[in-house]
Motif scaffolding. Sequence first.
Motif, PDB file in Angstrom:
ATOM      1  N   ALA A  43       0.832  -1.205   0.000  1.00  0.00           N
ATOM      2  CA  ALA A  43       0.000   0.000   0.000  1.00  0.00           C
ATOM      3  C   ALA A  43       0.867   1.255   0.000  1.00  0.00           C
ATOM      4  CB  ALA A  43      -0.934  -0.007   1.204  1.00  0.00           C
ATOM      5  N   GLU A  44       1.963   1.205   0.740  1.00  0.00           N
ATOM      6  CA  GLU A  44       2.864   2.355   0.804  1.00  0.00           C
ATOM      7  C   GLU A  44       3.511   2.615  -0.558  1.00  0.00           C
ATOM      8  OE1 GLU A  44       5.115   5.525   2.512  1.00  0.00           O
ATOM      9  OE2 GLU A  44       3.227   4.547   2.995  1.00  0.00           O
ATOM     10  N   VAL A  45       3.971   1.569  -1.220  1.00  0.00           N
ATOM     11  CA  VAL A  45       4.580   1.726  -2.544  1.00  0.00           C
ATOM     12  C   VAL A  45       3.552   2.278  -3.526  1.00  0.00           C
ATOM     13  CG1 VAL A  45       5.575   0.489  -4.510  1.00  0.00           C
ATOM     14  CG2 VAL A  45       6.323  -0.056  -2.198  1.00  0.00           C
ATOM     15  N   LEU A  46       2.345   1.736  -3.488  1.00  0.00           N
ATOM     16  CA  LEU A  46       1.291   2.199  -4.383  1.00  0.00           C
ATOM     17  C   LEU A  46       0.948   3.664  -4.113  1.00  0.00           C
ATOM     18  CD1 LEU A  46      -0.678   1.402  -6.606  1.00  0.00           C
ATOM     19  CD2 LEU A  46      -2.269   0.688  -4.836  1.00  0.00           C
ATOM     20  N   THR A  54       8.261   8.948  -7.047  1.00  0.00           N
ATOM     21  CA  THR A  54       8.859   7.773  -7.652  1.00  0.00           C
ATOM     22  C   THR A  54      10.096   7.289  -6.911  1.00  0.00           C
ATOM     23  OG1 THR A  54       8.024   8.529  -9.779  1.00  0.00           O
ATOM     24  CG2 THR A  54       9.723   6.846  -9.825  1.00  0.00           C
ATOM     25  N   VAL A  55      10.988   8.186  -6.581  1.00  0.00           N
ATOM     26  CA  VAL A  55      12.239   7.788  -5.944  1.00  0.00           C
ATOM     27  C   VAL A  55      11.966   7.093  -4.608  1.00  0.00           C
ATOM     28  CG1 VAL A  55      14.393   8.647  -4.944  1.00  0.00           C
ATOM     29  CG2 VAL A  55      13.557   9.601  -7.089  1.00  0.00           C
ATOM     30  N   LEU A  78       4.745   1.302 -13.649  1.00  0.00           N
ATOM     31  CA  LEU A  78       3.523   0.560 -13.942  1.00  0.00           C
ATOM     32  C   LEU A  78       2.424   0.894 -12.938  1.00  0.00           C
ATOM     33  CD1 LEU A  78       2.131  -1.764 -15.551  1.00  0.00           C
ATOM     34  CD2 LEU A  78       3.054  -3.294 -13.811  1.00  0.00           C
ATOM     35  N   LEU A  79       2.768   0.933 -11.662  1.00  0.00           N
ATOM     36  CA  LEU A  79       1.787   1.258 -10.620  1.00  0.00           C
ATOM     37  C   LEU A  79       1.284   2.690 -10.764  1.00  0.00           C
ATOM     38  CD1 LEU A  79       3.485  -0.418  -7.533  1.00  0.00           C
ATOM     39  CD2 LEU A  79       1.511  -1.255  -8.819  1.00  0.00           C
ATOM     40  N   ALA A  80       2.185   3.607 -11.095  1.00  0.00           N
ATOM     41  CA  ALA A  80       1.792   5.006 -11.257  1.00  0.00           C
ATOM     42  C   ALA A  80       0.832   5.185 -12.427  1.00  0.00           C
ATOM     43  CB  ALA A  80       3.029   5.881 -11.442  1.00  0.00           C
TER      44      ALA A  80
END
Length: 138
Positions: A43-46, A54-55, A78-80
């Motif tokens: 969830a945090e990455v998303l 991004t970084v 891809l998620l972005a």
Amino acid sequence: MSEAVPVALVVALVVVVLVLLVVRRGRPRDLVAPDRPAADGQAEVLRLARAGRTVEAVKVLRAQTGLSLLDAKRVVDLLAAGGTWSPGVPVPGANVDDAVRAEAARLLHRGRKIQAIKVVREHTNLSLADAKRYVERL
């Protein structure tokens, strides 16, 4: 004898609860494979990816999965873009060689997006949706 029945039921209930607690404690909890981020990490990455950070998203994903910098960047892109990815699934675009990438980019810049997607799909094992996202990121 009428008082013995409720006492026996209470004792039996307590014993069952204790046994369940002991059995539950001895059983391993849901273990997460080392290369798979925990649900809160996903969830945090998303969240970071969709917020354009991004970084930070790449850094968190790499810490959780051990992906290379390039693969983690591809996953975050891809998620972005609204796509999905699960750990253990090949990273979209990771197996596209330079010649295929160049041909797809050439077709895309000529306005032939569908042909570019076809070229990517013919030379990789990407799904239609992943090939489309890959071409759109070129």
